[in-house]
Design an enzyme around this catalytic site. Sequence first.
Site, PDB file in Angstrom:
ATOM      1  N   CYS A  58      -7.936 -10.371   0.187  1.00 44.72           N
ATOM      2  CA  CYS A  58      -8.006  -9.480   1.340  1.00 44.72           C
ATOM      3  C   CYS A  58      -9.358  -9.665   2.008  1.00 44.72           C
ATOM      4  CB  CYS A  58      -7.834  -8.036   0.869  1.00 44.72           C
ATOM      5  SG  CYS A  58      -7.920  -6.831   2.208  1.00 44.72           S
ATOM      6  N   LEU A  59      -9.348  -9.750   3.331  1.00 43.03           N
ATOM      7  CA  LEU A  59     -10.607  -9.909   4.064  1.00 43.03           C
ATOM      8  C   LEU A  59     -11.541  -8.731   3.817  1.00 43.03           C
ATOM      9  CD1 LEU A  59      -9.170 -11.270   7.434  1.00 43.03           C
ATOM     10  CD2 LEU A  59     -10.268 -12.583   5.605  1.00 43.03           C
TER      11      LEU A  59
ATOM     12  N   HIS B   4       1.422  -6.430   2.688  1.00 42.03           N
ATOM     13  CA  HIS B   4      -0.019  -6.225   2.502  1.00 42.03           C
ATOM     14  C   HIS B   4      -0.626  -5.490   3.710  1.00 42.03           C
ATOM     15  CE1 HIS B   4      -4.082  -7.856   1.084  1.00 42.03           C
ATOM     16  NE2 HIS B   4      -4.350  -7.418   2.303  1.00 42.03           N
ATOM     17  N   GLU B   5      -0.245  -5.913   4.922  1.00 43.41           N
ATOM     18  CA  GLU B   5      -0.833  -5.302   6.126  1.00 43.41           C
ATOM     19  C   GLU B   5      -0.320  -3.879   6.348  1.00 43.41           C
ATOM     20  OE1 GLU B   5      -3.313  -6.702   7.097  1.00 43.41           O
ATOM     21  OE2 GLU B   5      -2.869  -8.682   6.291  1.00 43.41           O
TER      22      GLU B   5
ATOM     23  N   GLY C 274      -3.635 -12.361   8.105  1.00 37.83           N
ATOM     24  CA  GLY C 274      -3.229 -11.067   8.640  1.00 37.83           C
ATOM     25  C   GLY C 274      -4.419 -10.140   8.763  1.00 37.83           C
TER      26      GLY C 274
ATOM     27  N   HIS D 224      -2.209  -1.474   4.398  1.00 40.79           N
ATOM     28  CA  HIS D 224      -3.502  -1.105   4.992  1.00 40.79           C
ATOM     29  C   HIS D 224      -3.360   0.111   5.917  1.00 40.79           C
ATOM     30  CE1 HIS D 224      -6.523  -4.019   3.794  1.00 40.79           C
ATOM     31  NE2 HIS D 224      -5.747  -5.049   4.088  1.00 40.79           N
TER      32      HIS D 224
ATOM     33  N   GLN E 257      -8.872  -2.204   9.276  1.00 41.08           N
ATOM     34  CA  GLN E 257      -9.884  -3.125   8.740  1.00 41.08           C
ATOM     35  C   GLN E 257     -11.035  -3.339   9.717  1.00 41.08           C
ATOM     36  OE1 GLN E 257      -6.785  -6.214   7.397  1.00 41.08           O
ATOM     37  NE2 GLN E 257      -8.462  -6.482   5.950  1.00 41.08           N
TER      38      GLN E 257
HETATM   39 CO    CO Z   1      -6.052  -7.016   3.433  1.00 38.34          CO
END
Ligand code: CO
Length: 159
Positions: free
Chosen positions: A88-89, A130-131, A46, A134, A51
């Site tokens: 998380c990226l 999670h997204e 995701g 963000h 991000q």
């Molecule tokens: Co993330």
Amino acid sequence: MSTKRILTIGEPLLRTASHPVKKFDARLSMILRDMAQTMYDAEGVGLAAPQIGLMRRIVVIDVGDGLVELINPEIIDSQGECAMVEGCLSVPGRRGYVIRPEKVKVRAQDKKGHFFELEGEGLLGRALQHEIDHLNGVLYVDLMEHEVFDEEEAEEVEA
Ligand code: CO
């Protein structure tokens, strides 16, 4: 299409709430393509627009069942509780144990502005939550019970 740089923890935009999308135009479609490519290149499941430094309420998810694009997503219902390991990226090299609702129902718009609802549990339910966090400047590290160092965890989400 182009791959964008993914912001990492410590960069203020990751802590800023994103604005609703109002224009469902060609630029939005281009952003969605760039986000999907960036997510796939980074091998995440995701990615949320903040991000890549774009403060708009846009999310892409692919937990292995195909690409899901969500504009202005909102959680309208949630059920149960489960623990899962999240990464998380934007928090490279770290993972944490997070307890969240097991199942969520989300209302969102597609790239043409049409509203739809989506239910997710397991990895999808986790990625959705999670997204959407963000988009509100929230990272999983804010919610985690503890950091995970063991490589042998069963279910994991990197988003
Ligand atoms: Co993330």
